[in-house]
Design a protein around this motif. Structure first.
Motif, PDB file in Angstrom:
ATOM      1  N   LYS A 191       2.141   1.381  -6.890  1.00  0.00           N
ATOM      2  CA  LYS A 191       1.182   2.314  -7.488  1.00  0.00           C
ATOM      3  C   LYS A 191       0.623   1.721  -8.769  1.00  0.00           C
ATOM      4  CE  LYS A 191       4.708   4.963 -10.017  1.00  0.00           C
ATOM      5  NZ  LYS A 191       5.780   3.979  -9.798  1.00  0.00           N
ATOM      6  N   GLU A 192      -0.329   2.396  -9.346  1.00  0.00           N
ATOM      7  CA  GLU A 192      -0.999   1.936 -10.557  1.00  0.00           C
ATOM      8  C   GLU A 192       0.022   1.680 -11.664  1.00  0.00           C
ATOM      9  OE1 GLU A 192      -4.610   3.313 -13.618  1.00  0.00           O
ATOM     10  OE2 GLU A 192      -4.057   4.528 -11.887  1.00  0.00           O
ATOM     11  N   CYS A 247      -2.376  -2.290  -9.758  1.00  0.00           N
ATOM     12  CA  CYS A 247      -1.154  -2.988 -10.167  1.00  0.00           C
ATOM     13  C   CYS A 247      -1.510  -4.154 -11.096  1.00  0.00           C
ATOM     14  CB  CYS A 247      -0.407  -3.511  -8.943  1.00  0.00           C
ATOM     15  SG  CYS A 247       0.139  -2.225  -7.784  1.00  0.00           S
ATOM     16  N   ARG A 286       0.818  -1.224   0.000  1.00  0.00           N
ATOM     17  CA  ARG A 286       0.000   0.000   0.000  1.00  0.00           C
ATOM     18  C   ARG A 286       0.846   1.266   0.000  1.00  0.00           C
ATOM     19  NH1 ARG A 286      -5.086  -0.882   4.150  1.00  0.00           N
ATOM     20  NH2 ARG A 286      -6.529  -1.772   2.609  1.00  0.00           N
ATOM     21  N   LEU A 344      -4.461  -6.445  -3.546  1.00  0.00           N
ATOM     22  CA  LEU A 344      -3.677  -5.227  -3.682  1.00  0.00           C
ATOM     23  C   LEU A 344      -3.766  -4.673  -5.104  1.00  0.00           C
ATOM     24  CD1 LEU A 344      -1.678  -3.304  -2.227  1.00  0.00           C
ATOM     25  CD2 LEU A 344       0.165  -4.741  -3.144  1.00  0.00           C
ATOM     26  N   CYS A 345      -3.726  -5.567  -6.089  1.00  0.00           N
ATOM     27  CA  CYS A 345      -3.832  -5.123  -7.481  1.00  0.00           C
ATOM     28  C   CYS A 345      -5.180  -4.467  -7.751  1.00  0.00           C
ATOM     29  CB  CYS A 345      -3.620  -6.305  -8.427  1.00  0.00           C
ATOM     30  SG  CYS A 345      -1.905  -6.857  -8.552  1.00  0.00           S
ATOM     31  N   GLU A 350      -6.998  -2.900  -5.601  1.00  0.00           N
ATOM     32  CA  GLU A 350      -7.039  -1.628  -4.890  1.00  0.00           C
ATOM     33  C   GLU A 350      -6.147  -0.569  -5.532  1.00  0.00           C
ATOM     34  OE1 GLU A 350      -5.565   0.175  -0.589  1.00  0.00           O
ATOM     35  OE2 GLU A 350      -6.208  -1.918  -0.687  1.00  0.00           O
ATOM     36  N   LYS A 351      -4.943  -0.985  -5.950  1.00  0.00           N
ATOM     37  CA  LYS A 351      -3.945  -0.019  -6.401  1.00  0.00           C
ATOM     38  C   LYS A 351      -3.814   0.092  -7.917  1.00  0.00           C
ATOM     39  CE  LYS A 351      -1.251   1.590  -3.836  1.00  0.00           C
ATOM     40  NZ  LYS A 351      -1.185   2.853  -3.065  1.00  0.00           N
TER      41      LYS A 351
END
Length: 412
Positions: A117-118, A145, A113, A139-140, A142-143
């Motif tokens: 980043k994207e 990735c 987190r 995580l991907c 959310e961000k």
């Protein structure tokens, strides 16, 4: 038949340290071949747990009375023992968690987190346990990735050439299992780490299956993170370890808020504790942490290299014996393996195999072993898995072979 290694280690004497093995299941002596899920606990570990609760049960770190100081000393002695076990440079690099899954989630939710980043790319492998897939998928999502996957060949070995093709300046994180829980494959993690570092990526290694079988040296590996579970080290359940390089851990935000992970709290602002305590919020799993030191001492007393050699002897013997069974196919035949054999029987569902073996007192694991994508790679729904520990014997392997003959006789 008793191998020379069994005689050297005196397996029958070792078995006396594991009282759970001295029982019958369905009228037959227990054969416990589910060690990749969890291995059994020797008496010294069991006694370490009872000694804590009977003799010095108290919360740690903040108390100044005798019991609290005794508990704190034992708790921190375990941290030093784990540091030596992993050859970590600093004791502050050892974070106590609730297991491998918890450790991976901690890294994904703190390092991930904060620093990903994207458009950043995360690489995992086809043979990962779900606990090393799902946190990165979350995580991907959310961000923004991108998750990429290292393929495996028909022997259950990672295709390192394909891994190299996945690496780029966009690669920011690589998370890979050291040893496959489904296949027993030992992955070339040093190579994986070095190639990731060459493009500037950070690496986590899932050592849940490797920790009781292989010699570990996180400094030699140059691993950024290494995670493991005590219950696969002849230790208690509900306790694990996250190793992380000190500079990386220092840069990461806390994972949970509460007691112990703070220096000072006001309604205006909270300042956080130093390593390792900023990641250990709340009353920890004190007894189990203390007992893991005993588990490591027990393994050291036997000699980790002796344990590994004995398990390898069982692996080779079992592979030979099972390969003679008509209609049995071993899934995963890597050149470098630990004592895990996954197999399928033609025309027989793995769950039926497990049930009939249990009726004969033989405990194995059936299903997808929390590696559904790997099962899909091999075009199967699941396997029957036999996994070995120091207390297992060739005679028990013979029992397994006889049991599988009975499975085939009943089902075909």
């Amino acid at each position: 038949m008793q191998s020379a290694l069994e005689s050297t280690l005196d397996i029958q004497k070792i078995r006396q340290d594991f009282p759970i093995l001295d029982q019958e299941v369905n009228g037959r002596p227990l054969v416990y071949f589910d060690n990749a899920a969890t291995n059994q606990k020797p008496l010294p570990v069991i006694h370490a747990l009872t000694r804590y609760y009977e003799g010095y049960n108290a919360n740690i770190h903040r108390g100044i009375h005798h019991l609290a100081e005794q508990a704190t000393a034992a708790f921190e002695a375990s941290r030093r023992a784990v540091q030596a076990f992993l050859n970590a440079k600093h004791w502050q690099e050892i974070i106590f968690t609730y297991g491998t899954t918890d450790g991976i989630n901690l890294v994904a939710q703190t390092y991930g987190r904060r620093f990903l980043k994207e458009g950043d790319e995360i690489i995992i492998s086809t043979m990962e346990h779900h606990s090393n897939i799902v946190p990165w998928q979350m995580l991907c999502e959310e961000k923004g990735c991108v998750l990429k996957v290292i393929p495996v060949d028909d022997n259950g070995e990672l295709l390192i050439d394909e891994y190299e093709k996945l690496l780029s300046e966009k690669t920011k994180f690589v998370s890979c299992v050291h040893v496959s829980n489904s296949l027993g494959t030992i992955n070339p993690v040093k190579t994986i780490i070095d190639k990731a570092h060459a493009v500037g990526a950070v690496v986590l290694i899932d050592g849940a299956q490797a920790s009781s079988h292989l010699e570990l040296d996180v400094q030699a590996l140059d691993a950024d993170f290494y995670v493991l579970s005590a219950h696969k080290l002849y230790g208690p359940t509900g306790m694990g370890v996250l190793y992380g390089k000190k500079d990386i851990l220092d840069a990461m935000p806390p994972y949970r808020g509460g007691g112990e992970m703070i220096k000072e709290v006001t309604f205006a602002k909270t300042t956080y504790n130093d390593l390792p305590y900023k990641f250990e919020a709340g009353t920890p799993n004190i007894a189990d942490v203390i007992a893991v030191k005993t588990a490591l001492e027990y393994m050291a007393g036997l000699g980790k290299e002796n344990i590994a050699a004995h398990e390898n002897d069982l692996l080779q013997y079992a592979t030979e014996q099972l390969s003679e069974l008509n209609g049995l196919r071993i899934i995963g035949q890597a050149k470098h393996k630990i004592g895990v054999i996954s197999f399928v029987l033609d025309g027989i569902h793995h769950q039926d195999t497990g049930v009939i073996l249990d009726q004969q007192g033989i405990a194995v694991r059936t299903g997808h072993h929390c590696t559904q994508p790997l099962m899909q790679r091999f075009g199967i729904a699941g396997t029957t898995r036999a996994s070995f520990a120091v207390y297992n014997t060739r005679e028990e392997v013979d029992r397994l072979v006889q049991g599988l003959h009975r499975v085939q006789k009943m089902m075909l």
